[in-house]
Design an enzyme around this catalytic site. Sequence first.
Site, PDB file in Angstrom:
ATOM      1  N   TYR A  90      25.777  76.286  51.545  1.00  0.00           N
ATOM      2  CA  TYR A  90      24.805  75.993  51.667  1.00  0.00           C
ATOM      3  C   TYR A  90      23.464  76.814  51.606  1.00  0.00           C
ATOM      4  CZ  TYR A  90      21.267  71.929  51.411  1.00  0.00           C
ATOM      5  OH  TYR A  90      20.630  70.850  50.973  1.00  0.00           O
ATOM      6  N   LYS A 139      15.657  72.929  53.808  1.00  0.00           N
ATOM      7  CA  LYS A 139      15.188  71.238  54.438  1.00  0.00           C
ATOM      8  C   LYS A 139      15.310  71.442  56.321  1.00  0.00           C
ATOM      9  CE  LYS A 139      17.237  69.557  50.714  1.00  0.00           C
ATOM     10  NZ  LYS A 139      15.932  68.714  50.042  1.00  0.00           N
TER      11      LYS A 139
END
Length: 258
Positions: free
Chosen positions: A158, A165
Amino acid sequence: MLNLTGKKALVTGIANNRSIAWGIAQQLHKAGAELGITYLPDEKGRFEKKVAELVEPLNPSLFLPCDVQNDSQIQSTFEAIGDKWGKLDILIHCLAFANKDDLSGDFSKTTRAGFTQALEISTYSLVQLAGAAKPLMTEGGSIVTLTYLGGVKVIPNYNVMGIAKSGLEMSVRYLASELGPSNIRVNAISAGPIRTLASSAVGGILDMIHHVEEIAPLRRTVTQLEVGNAASFLCSDLSSGITGQVLYVDAGYEIMGM
C-alpha cells in the site's frame, strides 16, 4: 426513514460497475437524490462512453468531465452545478491514484513525482472540491470520502497510498471544523477490501480479501452497495449530528488484533 428526495448529489470517481462510487451512486438514487456524475476525460473519450452507459439508468441531470489535476475543469464543474441546480447538498469524493511502482517494494524508494501525484489526486482533491462546493451548499450539506485501513496501519503493497489516506482522514477533520458552522458535515468511510479497478493495482489484493473473509467478525468482506448504504446514511438527516468521523464498513475487521 432514509429519504434524500430533493437533494442534489455530485458523485465523483465512477470508473466501471465495480467502483465503490458506483455502489454509492445507486443507493443515493434509490433514496431519491438527483445525481450529477463526473468522469475522467481522456483523449479517446473511452471513460466518458463507459461511464455514460453505466449511469444511464440513474438518469443523472449533470454529466461532466472533471480531472482534479485541472483547476479550470474543477471550476467549470461547479459553475455548471450552480447554473443547473443553484445549490449542492451532497458531494461524494471517491478519487485516488498512485503509480503501481510506488505501491510495492521499499517505501523509502518512493519517487518524488509519485509521492506528489498520489497526494495531489488522493488527498488534496478533497480539499479542493470541498472548497468549490462550499459556496453552493447554502442549505448545509454532506461531504463523504473514501479511505482505507492502510491510512492508520501498515498494509503490504500500500505504501504511498497509506500516506495519502492518512492525510485524507486528517483533511476530513480540518474540513469538518471549518465547514461545521455552515451546517456542512464531512465524513469518511473506511471500506474493507473490495475488488475494484483501483484495488487491482495493490499487489495481493485477492489474498487480502480472503484474509478478511477468514478473520473479520462477519467472516466476509463487504460489497459496494453496503458502502453505498453507509454513504446514503451519512448524507441523510439521520446522521445530522455526525461530522469529522471515519466510519468503518469492513465487516468488523478493523477491531481485530490478530
